[in-house]
Design a protein around this motif. Structure first.
Motif, PDB file in Angstrom:
ATOM      1  N   GLN A  24      28.936  29.657  55.398  1.00 12.29           N
ATOM      2  CA  GLN A  24      28.044  30.796  55.111  1.00 12.29           C
ATOM      3  C   GLN A  24      26.592  30.498  55.466  1.00 12.29           C
ATOM      4  OE1 GLN A  24      28.898  33.693  52.987  1.00 12.29           O
ATOM      5  NE2 GLN A  24      26.875  34.385  52.433  1.00 12.29           N
ATOM      6  N   GLY A  47      22.589  33.494  53.679  1.00 16.47           N
ATOM      7  CA  GLY A  47      23.653  33.244  54.645  1.00 16.47           C
ATOM      8  C   GLY A  47      23.499  34.013  55.948  1.00 16.47           C
ATOM      9  N   MET A  93      38.599  36.432  46.621  1.00 21.42           N
ATOM     10  CA  MET A  93      37.666  37.452  47.105  1.00 21.42           C
ATOM     11  C   MET A  93      36.212  37.008  46.954  1.00 21.42           C
ATOM     12  SD  MET A  93      39.676  40.855  45.860  1.00 21.42           S
ATOM     13  CE  MET A  93      38.860  41.938  47.062  1.00 21.42           C
ATOM     14  N   ARG A  94      35.972  36.062  46.061  1.00 14.62           N
ATOM     15  CA  ARG A  94      34.656  35.433  45.928  1.00 14.62           C
ATOM     16  C   ARG A  94      34.766  34.290  44.930  1.00 14.62           C
ATOM     17  NH1 ARG A  94      30.196  38.117  42.072  1.00 14.62           N
ATOM     18  NH2 ARG A  94      29.657  35.906  42.079  1.00 14.62           N
ATOM     19  N   ASP A  95      33.809  33.361  45.021  1.00 15.65           N
ATOM     20  CA  ASP A  95      33.629  32.343  43.978  1.00 15.65           C
ATOM     21  C   ASP A  95      32.131  32.334  43.699  1.00 15.65           C
ATOM     22  OD1 ASP A  95      32.680  30.907  46.234  1.00 15.65           O
ATOM     23  OD2 ASP A  95      34.588  29.869  46.480  1.00 15.65           O
ATOM     24  N   LYS A  96      31.493  31.179  43.677  1.00 12.81           N
ATOM     25  CA  LYS A  96      30.035  31.170  43.532  1.00 12.81           C
ATOM     26  C   LYS A  96      29.414  31.883  44.726  1.00 12.81           C
ATOM     27  CE  LYS A  96      26.120  28.077  42.959  1.00 12.81           C
ATOM     28  NZ  LYS A  96      25.665  26.681  43.045  1.00 12.81           N
ATOM     29  N   ASN A  97      30.057  31.776  45.863  1.00 10.80           N
ATOM     30  CA  ASN A  97      29.589  32.447  47.078  1.00 10.80           C
ATOM     31  C   ASN A  97      30.400  33.702  47.329  1.00 10.80           C
ATOM     32  OD1 ASN A  97      29.554  29.140  47.820  1.00 10.80           O
ATOM     33  ND2 ASN A  97      27.637  30.279  47.941  1.00 10.80           N
ATOM     34  N   ILE A  98      29.824  34.615  48.072  1.00  6.13           N
ATOM     35  CA  ILE A  98      30.481  35.892  48.335  1.00  6.13           C
ATOM     36  C   ILE A  98      30.690  36.039  49.828  1.00  6.13           C
ATOM     37  CG2 ILE A  98      30.280  38.406  48.119  1.00  6.13           C
ATOM     38  CD1 ILE A  98      28.515  38.000  45.696  1.00  6.13           C
ATOM     39  N   PRO A  99      31.961  36.011  50.285  1.00  4.62           N
ATOM     40  CA  PRO A  99      32.199  36.228  51.717  1.00  4.62           C
ATOM     41  C   PRO A  99      32.010  37.705  52.069  1.00  4.62           C
ATOM     42  CG  PRO A  99      34.288  35.932  50.582  1.00  4.62           C
ATOM     43  CD  PRO A  99      33.211  35.768  49.532  1.00  4.62           C
ATOM     44  N   VAL A 111      39.023  36.434  41.709  1.00  4.76           N
ATOM     45  CA  VAL A 111      37.599  36.786  41.686  1.00  4.76           C
ATOM     46  C   VAL A 111      36.945  35.818  40.713  1.00  4.76           C
ATOM     47  CG1 VAL A 111      35.882  38.519  41.070  1.00  4.76           C
ATOM     48  CG2 VAL A 111      38.033  39.221  42.164  1.00  4.76           C
ATOM     49  N   GLU A 112      36.076  34.957  41.221  1.00  6.28           N
ATOM     50  CA  GLU A 112      35.442  33.954  40.375  1.00  6.28           C
ATOM     51  C   GLU A 112      33.925  34.028  40.501  1.00  6.28           C
ATOM     52  OE1 GLU A 112      35.535  31.719  38.220  1.00  6.28           O
ATOM     53  OE2 GLU A 112      37.623  31.177  37.874  1.00  6.28           O
ATOM     54  N   GLY A 113      33.232  33.540  39.489  1.00  7.27           N
ATOM     55  CA  GLY A 113      31.776  33.482  39.541  1.00  7.27           C
ATOM     56  C   GLY A 113      31.263  32.076  39.823  1.00  7.27           C
ATOM     57  N   TRP A 136      22.815  39.311  52.013  1.00 11.11           N
ATOM     58  CA  TRP A 136      23.096  38.240  51.029  1.00 11.11           C
ATOM     59  C   TRP A 136      21.859  37.661  50.354  1.00 11.11           C
ATOM     60  CZ3 TRP A 136      26.553  37.165  55.467  1.00 11.11           C
ATOM     61  CH2 TRP A 136      27.908  37.365  55.176  1.00 11.11           C
ATOM     62  N   VAL A 184      34.339  43.340  40.207  1.00 14.15           N
ATOM     63  CA  VAL A 184      35.415  43.505  39.228  1.00 14.15           C
ATOM     64  C   VAL A 184      36.357  42.310  39.307  1.00 14.15           C
ATOM     65  CG1 VAL A 184      37.421  44.902  38.585  1.00 14.15           C
ATOM     66  CG2 VAL A 184      35.280  46.016  39.293  1.00 14.15           C
ATOM     67  N   ARG A 185      36.658  41.729  38.134  1.00 13.93           N
ATOM     68  CA  ARG A 185      37.630  40.643  38.046  1.00 13.93           C
ATOM     69  C   ARG A 185      38.911  41.244  37.465  1.00 13.93           C
ATOM     70  NH1 ARG A 185      37.593  35.073  34.803  1.00 13.93           N
ATOM     71  NH2 ARG A 185      38.263  33.707  36.493  1.00 13.93           N
ATOM     72  N   TYR A 186      39.486  40.675  36.446  1.00 15.86           N
ATOM     73  CA  TYR A 186      40.673  41.251  35.796  1.00 15.86           C
ATOM     74  C   TYR A 186      40.376  41.281  34.309  1.00 15.86           C
ATOM     75  CZ  TYR A 186      41.093  36.316  36.962  1.00 15.86           C
ATOM     76  OH  TYR A 186      40.809  35.004  37.242  1.00 15.86           O
ATOM     77  N   HIS A 227      22.213  36.840  46.711  1.00 18.68           N
ATOM     78  CA  HIS A 227      23.303  35.977  46.260  1.00 18.68           C
ATOM     79  C   HIS A 227      23.561  34.821  47.238  1.00 18.68           C
ATOM     80  CE1 HIS A 227      26.587  35.523  43.301  1.00 18.68           C
ATOM     81  NE2 HIS A 227      27.060  34.763  44.255  1.00 18.68           N
ATOM     82  N   VAL A 278      31.964  40.050  37.179  1.00 14.54           N
ATOM     83  CA  VAL A 278      31.234  38.849  37.588  1.00 14.54           C
ATOM     84  C   VAL A 278      29.947  39.322  38.260  1.00 14.54           C
ATOM     85  CG1 VAL A 278      31.328  36.760  38.984  1.00 14.54           C
ATOM     86  CG2 VAL A 278      33.420  37.653  37.953  1.00 14.54           C
TER      87      VAL A 278
END
Lengths: 303, 303, 303
Positions: free
Chosen positions: B259, C178, B218-224, B247-249, C172, C73-75, C175, C80
């Motif tokens: 992007q 884009g 759902m995301r990493d460093k970037n947010i779709p 979900v990652e940062g 964006w 929200v992550r888990y 963050h 994040v």
């Protein structure tokens, strides 16, 4: 060396490249009658302060950035760096604001933050650059701003005999980029240019030495396409011009913006090595300057 | 697993993707007669070493990067990383220079800087990659370069039944990017493609486990864009294919360059999770590979 | 202040700007009959969730980003960050997932990592934003998300009297950017727009104070072209509107993406200063809001 000395004294920190463009237009208008091919001069609002010289039917572009590192005046005598200057307390800085010309002293506090010392407050936003002290001793040239006025000098020397090619004088290289993206757009849309050489200055390292020739950089922080670099090395080897190969993990150039632009343009950094990088005492060996100009002449003909 | 094993053994660090392109062209020329739709193959100087396969009337693009992490040979036995390799002293590295094939040992000093141990000096600029040791045990596959040869494998498997879509084999993903920008330009200008899936490998984490299905990130460093990810999740849910949400940062992919390209293209990372990331022992569960191919088949049909 | 209050309460973290776009479309459809010029509304799939308003024959574009900072929200109760939120344990966060509306508490552990406290688990990938608490005291406004709902508010106020210009609501910004890349493409290709103003909020610093006027930023992490900034300062000086000059070494805005897009567009950040940046208590002086709107009216007419 007169041309190089004059170039190094032009005040043009990143974002304020207009004085360099004016210098170049003036120089070119005088000199081009002695050049083998009279170039088309391309500039204007669509190119901000950048300048393109087009010769014949170009296949390859030389990128030489016009801007230099320096400082921006803040308030409370604070200075904010432009790019990555490396200078000691006492270094003379020059510029101009609404009250006239400025020659002030750089002061670094114990945390390394920069301030100026001057008889009066300087206008916010004023750009300051090193005061140029151009020196020659033995085979070496020492001055501020060999990075990248020597890259510009190289391009102007190559221009004298260039038959086919484009020379691009770019902006903001020392501070985040921002011109190469639209410049590549123009080069690719007009001439489908897919080959670039970055005319810039690199570092003396454990593997790259003064006086051993111009440097062909196989990579820095960015990695150019191997097949293109291999072609450049092959041409360099058969050219007879002294050159050295560099492999670095850091450092960047206009090559980075060529790489990430939406155009399939190969790039390679080819330039003389210097010591005392980004200081008022950048030093280059004269033989490496000669080799740089010679290798560019060969590359622009054979690529 | 033969195809995956062969893919993992191809030497193609960032900037030297040509061998992967050749492998793919050879594989595709043999296999495409068994595919449901014969794709248009798009490549050449305008695409550097990248390759595009176009099927039918494409609405969605799969991006699978061909390059791998590795090392560039410097001098004095030094190695400069390509991307972020994670390997121990003693790891076998392979490559080739002007004197012939190379199989040498990686040595890390106490500061973590990388060197090679070999019977002779290796040419400056030579790219080295892990020596491939492809292993299967129980339900797991362990080898170097699942990232991203498994993403490439996935794309080739999806190609077998794909009716409408584009598969893009990209370059430089592990090291700063530089191809996705011109690839999106082509996709958007020719087909107005606004949907992308990133066929790449992610990490096993506290919330994502081996054997639990393909990961929709759902995301990493970037947010779709949320609305696009939500559509993909809805399709995944109704597909019956096992999948996990991440979900990652941190972490990035070709999605980043999609992007920031000047085209309004949505992207989402969909790929199997691995452990031992960027090491010679990257490990993936076979069920997650199956799920990855299955989910891509559904997504390419329904998006 | 009603409009500003409503804007600050819209849930639209980076990547989920659609609610802000809907709010704006609804507001504009009601209000534009009272505007001097009825704008062309440009949006749709080619612009993702962004929105462009075009008035007359535009020469200059206002960029106002719609997105806000927040959390994903992550888990395991983990959050994040989206952008760079700055909030204390106990801050109320709001959002919505498949089970309904959410109002939960932010908890920071001793390492500063963020978690939520709520009666149930929240769906992975759910975006959370500060619960809006809009307050006025003396001449100050305090609320979350003045950055950048005040920049959006400014654009809507300027729209009331705007005759020639473009207003761009972007995505964006907080963050990684884009959207500005494809938005500049449209602006340049359709109108050859070469001038941009970034309608955003900056920081109160040692040199920039509450109530002393709108800020014209001469640079931040990025350096705009000097000749363009000088023109803006000259117009500001003759306008009679209270303004302050800022010089920063850090911080960024949509200006960065304008700078690195493949279009030769000048940009300058012009916006009110705030304290408590990126917290739930961002505070701006009302006179600086008035000055911001007034200066934009002048700049859009005279640039």
């Amino acid at each position: 060396m007169k041309l190089l000395k004059d170039l190094c004294a032009v005040h043009a920190p990143s974002g304020d490249e207009a004085p360099m463009k004016e210098f170049l237009l003036s120089y070119i208008s005088k000199q081009q009658k002695t050049w083998k091919v009279k170039p088309e001069l391309i500039h204007g609002p669509e190119f901000q302060d950048c300048l393109i010289l087009a010769f014949g039917n170009p296949r390859t572009a030389i990128f030489a950035h016009m801007d230099s590192i320096g400082f921006t005046v803040r308030y409370d005598n604070q200075l904010v760096p432009i790019g990555g200057p490396d200078a000691d307390t006492g270094t003379l800085l020059v510029g101009e604001d609404s009250l006239g010309p400025i020659e002030c002293k750089l002061v670094l506090n114990e945390e390394g933050r920069a301030f100026y010392e001057f008889g009066r407050a300087i206008d916010r936003g004023t750009g300051l650059t090193y005061k140029c002290n151009f020196r020659q001793h033995d085979d070496m040239v020492t001055t501020c701003y060999l990075d990248n006025r020597l890259g510009v000098y190289n391009a102007l020397k190559v221009a004298e005999t260039l038959e086919h090619g484009v020379i691009v004088f770019s902006a903001w290289e020392e501070h985040g980029g921002g011109s190469v993206q639209y410049l590549t757009k123009y080069l690719y849309e007009r001439w489908q240019i897919k080959q670039a050489l970055v005319s810039d200055i690199t570092w003396v390292t454990d593997g790259v030495h003064h006086g051993k020739g111009v440097v062909v950089s196989m990579r820095d922080k960015n990695i150019p396409r191997k097949s293109y670099v291999d072609r450049i090395i092959a041409i360099s080897q058969s050219s007879g011009v002294p050159f050295q190969l560099e492999v670095e993990g850091s450092g960047s150039s206009d090559g980075r913006d060529v790489q990430i632009s939406p155009y399939p343009i190969d790039w390679c950094f080819v330039g003389a090595p210097e010591s005392n990088v980004h200081s008022p005492n950048e030093t280059v060996h004269k033989d490496d300057i000669t080799a740089m100009v010679s290798l560019y002449e060969v590359l622009m003909a054979e690529l």
